[in-house]
Design a protein around this motif. Structure first.
Motif, PDB file in Angstrom:
ATOM      1  N   LYS A   1      -0.800   5.219   6.425  1.00  0.00           N
ATOM      2  CA  LYS A   1      -0.513   5.866   5.143  1.00  0.00           C
ATOM      3  C   LYS A   1      -0.819   7.354   5.185  1.00  0.00           C
ATOM      4  O   LYS A   1       0.014   8.196   4.780  1.00  0.00           O
ATOM      5  CB  LYS A   1      -1.335   5.180   4.051  1.00  0.00           C
ATOM      6  CG  LYS A   1      -1.108   5.723   2.653  1.00  0.00           C
ATOM      7  CD  LYS A   1      -1.927   4.927   1.645  1.00  0.00           C
ATOM      8  CE  LYS A   1      -1.739   5.424   0.229  1.00  0.00           C
ATOM      9  NZ  LYS A   1      -2.532   4.623  -0.744  1.00  0.00           N
ATOM     10  N   MET A   2      -1.988   7.713   5.697  1.00  0.00           N
ATOM     11  CA  MET A   2      -2.398   9.115   5.707  1.00  0.00           C
ATOM     12  C   MET A   2      -1.595   9.921   6.712  1.00  0.00           C
ATOM     13  O   MET A   2      -1.262  11.094   6.459  1.00  0.00           O
ATOM     14  CB  MET A   2      -3.888   9.230   5.991  1.00  0.00           C
ATOM     15  CG  MET A   2      -4.774   8.578   4.937  1.00  0.00           C
ATOM     16  SD  MET A   2      -4.393   9.110   3.241  1.00  0.00           S
ATOM     17  CE  MET A   2      -4.790  10.849   3.356  1.00  0.00           C
TER      18      MET A   2
ATOM     19  N   ALA B   1       0.818  -1.217   0.000  1.00  0.00           N
ATOM     20  CA  ALA B   1       0.000   0.000   0.000  1.00  0.00           C
ATOM     21  C   ALA B   1       0.848   1.262   0.000  1.00  0.00           C
ATOM     22  O   ALA B   1       0.437   2.298  -0.523  1.00  0.00           O
ATOM     23  CB  ALA B   1      -0.926  -0.001   1.206  1.00  0.00           C
ATOM     24  N   LEU B   2       2.050   1.186   0.562  1.00  0.00           N
ATOM     25  CA  LEU B   2       2.908   2.358   0.684  1.00  0.00           C
ATOM     26  C   LEU B   2       4.018   2.393  -0.365  1.00  0.00           C
ATOM     27  O   LEU B   2       4.796   3.345  -0.405  1.00  0.00           O
ATOM     28  CB  LEU B   2       3.530   2.402   2.083  1.00  0.00           C
ATOM     29  CG  LEU B   2       2.546   2.745   3.212  1.00  0.00           C
ATOM     30  CD1 LEU B   2       3.142   2.433   4.570  1.00  0.00           C
ATOM     31  CD2 LEU B   2       2.160   4.207   3.143  1.00  0.00           C
TER      32      LEU B   2
ATOM     33  N   ARG C   1      -7.602  -2.866   6.579  1.00  0.00           N
ATOM     34  CA  ARG C   1      -7.599  -1.670   5.744  1.00  0.00           C
ATOM     35  C   ARG C   1      -7.632  -0.369   6.544  1.00  0.00           C
ATOM     36  O   ARG C   1      -6.849   0.549   6.236  1.00  0.00           O
ATOM     37  CB  ARG C   1      -8.777  -1.741   4.767  1.00  0.00           C
ATOM     38  CG  ARG C   1      -8.857  -0.585   3.773  1.00  0.00           C
ATOM     39  CD  ARG C   1      -7.571  -0.402   2.985  1.00  0.00           C
ATOM     40  NE  ARG C   1      -7.097  -1.649   2.385  1.00  0.00           N
ATOM     41  CZ  ARG C   1      -5.929  -1.768   1.779  1.00  0.00           C
ATOM     42  NH1 ARG C   1      -5.097  -0.743   1.713  1.00  0.00           N
ATOM     43  NH2 ARG C   1      -5.563  -2.936   1.261  1.00  0.00           N
ATOM     44  N   PRO C   2      -8.474  -0.221   7.572  1.00  0.00           N
ATOM     45  CA  PRO C   2      -8.470   1.048   8.313  1.00  0.00           C
ATOM     46  C   PRO C   2      -7.132   1.340   8.985  1.00  0.00           C
ATOM     47  O   PRO C   2      -6.719   2.498   9.068  1.00  0.00           O
ATOM     48  CB  PRO C   2      -9.586   0.856   9.349  1.00  0.00           C
ATOM     49  CG  PRO C   2     -10.472  -0.190   8.778  1.00  0.00           C
ATOM     50  CD  PRO C   2      -9.557  -1.113   8.041  1.00  0.00           C
ATOM     51  N   GLN C   3      -6.464   0.305   9.461  1.00  0.00           N
ATOM     52  CA  GLN C   3      -5.156   0.500  10.093  1.00  0.00           C
ATOM     53  C   GLN C   3      -4.113   0.915   9.067  1.00  0.00           C
ATOM     54  O   GLN C   3      -3.309   1.828   9.307  1.00  0.00           O
ATOM     55  CB  GLN C   3      -4.729  -0.789  10.808  1.00  0.00           C
ATOM     56  CG  GLN C   3      -5.667  -1.213  11.929  1.00  0.00           C
ATOM     57  CD  GLN C   3      -5.354  -2.589  12.487  1.00  0.00           C
ATOM     58  OE1 GLN C   3      -4.261  -3.115  12.299  1.00  0.00           O
ATOM     59  NE2 GLN C   3      -6.324  -3.198  13.158  1.00  0.00           N
ATOM     60  N   ILE C   4      -4.128   0.256   7.921  1.00  0.00           N
ATOM     61  CA  ILE C   4      -3.186   0.604   6.849  1.00  0.00           C
ATOM     62  C   ILE C   4      -3.413   2.036   6.382  1.00  0.00           C
ATOM     63  O   ILE C   4      -2.461   2.810   6.199  1.00  0.00           O
ATOM     64  CB  ILE C   4      -3.322  -0.391   5.680  1.00  0.00           C
ATOM     65  CG1 ILE C   4      -2.804  -1.775   6.093  1.00  0.00           C
ATOM     66  CG2 ILE C   4      -2.567   0.116   4.446  1.00  0.00           C
ATOM     67  CD1 ILE C   4      -3.058  -2.854   5.057  1.00  0.00           C
ATOM     68  N   GLU C   5      -4.671   2.410   6.203  1.00  0.00           N
ATOM     69  CA  GLU C   5      -4.989   3.758   5.733  1.00  0.00           C
ATOM     70  C   GLU C   5      -4.557   4.818   6.748  1.00  0.00           C
ATOM     71  O   GLU C   5      -4.094   5.902   6.357  1.00  0.00           O
ATOM     72  CB  GLU C   5      -6.478   3.879   5.445  1.00  0.00           C
ATOM     73  CG  GLU C   5      -6.900   3.206   4.151  1.00  0.00           C
ATOM     74  CD  GLU C   5      -6.173   3.781   2.931  1.00  0.00           C
ATOM     75  OE1 GLU C   5      -6.162   5.016   2.779  1.00  0.00           O
ATOM     76  OE2 GLU C   5      -5.618   2.989   2.147  1.00  0.00           O
ATOM     77  N   LYS C   6      -4.705   4.529   8.032  1.00  0.00           N
ATOM     78  CA  LYS C   6      -4.283   5.496   9.050  1.00  0.00           C
ATOM     79  C   LYS C   6      -2.782   5.725   8.986  1.00  0.00           C
ATOM     80  O   LYS C   6      -2.318   6.883   9.018  1.00  0.00           O
ATOM     81  CB  LYS C   6      -4.677   4.999  10.445  1.00  0.00           C
ATOM     82  CG  LYS C   6      -4.231   5.933  11.562  1.00  0.00           C
ATOM     83  CD  LYS C   6      -4.865   7.320  11.426  1.00  0.00           C
ATOM     84  CE  LYS C   6      -4.412   8.268  12.530  1.00  0.00           C
ATOM     85  NZ  LYS C   6      -5.055   9.592  12.424  1.00  0.00           N
TER      86      LYS C   6
ATOM     87  N   ARG D   1       1.794  10.555   5.161  1.00  0.00           N
ATOM     88  CA  ARG D   1       1.629  11.528   4.070  1.00  0.00           C
ATOM     89  C   ARG D   1       1.486  12.942   4.629  1.00  0.00           C
ATOM     90  O   ARG D   1       2.068  13.895   4.101  1.00  0.00           O
ATOM     91  CB  ARG D   1       0.406  11.148   3.232  1.00  0.00           C
ATOM     92  CG  ARG D   1       0.187  12.033   2.026  1.00  0.00           C
ATOM     93  CD  ARG D   1      -1.030  11.565   1.256  1.00  0.00           C
ATOM     94  NE  ARG D   1      -0.810  10.274   0.611  1.00  0.00           N
ATOM     95  CZ  ARG D   1      -1.788   9.593   0.000  1.00  0.00           C
ATOM     96  NH1 ARG D   1      -3.022  10.084  -0.034  1.00  0.00           N
ATOM     97  NH2 ARG D   1      -1.523   8.438  -0.579  1.00  0.00           N
TER      98      ARG D   1
END
Length: 283
Positions: A273-274, A50-51, A266-271, A277
């Motif tokens: 990542k964001m 994802a990253l 997914r929510p953990q990965i997105e957190k 960023r």
């Protein structure tokens, strides 16, 4: 994914530490992801993928785990050895700065490195690990470690499902992934867990005392994301509240789970990542 290894020094010789690399080698933005005590680098496959467009992602198997060598008999599995190995890896990468994601033990290694003068770590993600770890939590972890053997990968998977309760939202495919890379097939046809049994013995002998990292953590002056499994015994609520006195720390609480969030949801990965960023947007 590209796999490589680097030769690291121990007290009596050298050992190979394997690491997996995602993304472009030309990317100056590097993220190092370091796993927990009895885990391995393949826990980060989904996070790394994802990253990988934004980072060159490096996921090592800490010595004694996964595809890396085991230490010679009698050599201690301890934080000084891991710090030495990670310093060797950072030198191999030939970069001035890195960001760091550390799960449990990987977070302790990150805390120790980030506390040092002129550390290359510029942003630190701590996955359910903080400035203090109670001995009672260490004793619980030591109880499920050991030289365990299984007749099949299905048996390995069932062991992991019953051991890693905080991973309860993973898919069947993700559990199979953990079982595949968290075990090794032996010559007798049985499966064993993919770490040196000496790690379990070392954990049992070192779990009688609390781990106090406050002096290290207090020396860290970089932005941090603290991921907290709200029912964690490794990261007690009081430790979290005390750490929040640092205005460079952002807390991400995950309710109804304990130690340790998988970083595969997914929510953990997105957190993660964001948050990373956002840090680079401010730089």
């Amino acid at each position: 994914m590209h796999t490589d290894s680097v030769r690291c020094l121990n007290a009596t010789g050298f050992h190979n530490m394997v690491y997996h690399e995602w993304g472009s080698r030309d990317n100056a933005r590097v993220l190092v992801c370091v796993h927990g005590l009895a885990r391995n680098s393949r826990d980060f496959d989904e996070l790394a993928l994802a990253l990988s467009r934004e980072y060159r992602v490096i996921c090592p198997d800490i010595v004694g785990r996964g595809a890396s060598d085991w230490l010679p008999s009698g050599q201690p599995y301890d934080i000084p050895q891991y710090l030495s190995d990670m310093t060797t890896l950072l030198a191999r990468l030939n970069v001035d700065t890195v960001d760091w994601v550390g799960t449990s033990m990987g977070g302790i290694i990150g805390i120790c490195l980030a506390a040092l003068s002129d550390s290359p770590i510029k942003h630190l993600v701590l996955n359910d690990i903080g400035a203090f770890v109670p001995a009672t939590a260490l004793q619980r972890i030591a109880e499920y470690l050991g030289d365990k053997h299984f007749q099949s990968l299905s048996d390995v998977e069932q062991y992991m499902r019953s051991t890693y309760l905080s991973f309860n939202n993973l898919t069947d495919k993700q559990w199979r992934h953990l079982a595949k890379y968290g075990s090794r097939l032996q010559s007798n046809g049985e499966y064993a867990l993919h770490y040196d049994p000496a790690i379990a013995e070392a954990a049992k002998h070192s779990c009688s005392d609390d781990v106090d990292l406050w002096p290290f953590w207090s020396a860290i002056k970089i932005p941090q994301l603290l991921i907290w499994g709200e029912e964690s015994d490794v990261l007690p609520e009081q430790t979290v509240r005390d750490m929040q006195a640092n205005d460079q720390l952002e807390l991400f609480t995950i309710p109804e789970i304990g130690h340790v969030p998988s970083l595969m949801e997914r929510p953990q990965i997105e957190k993660v990542k964001m948050w990373l960023r956002e840090q680079h947007r401010h730089n």
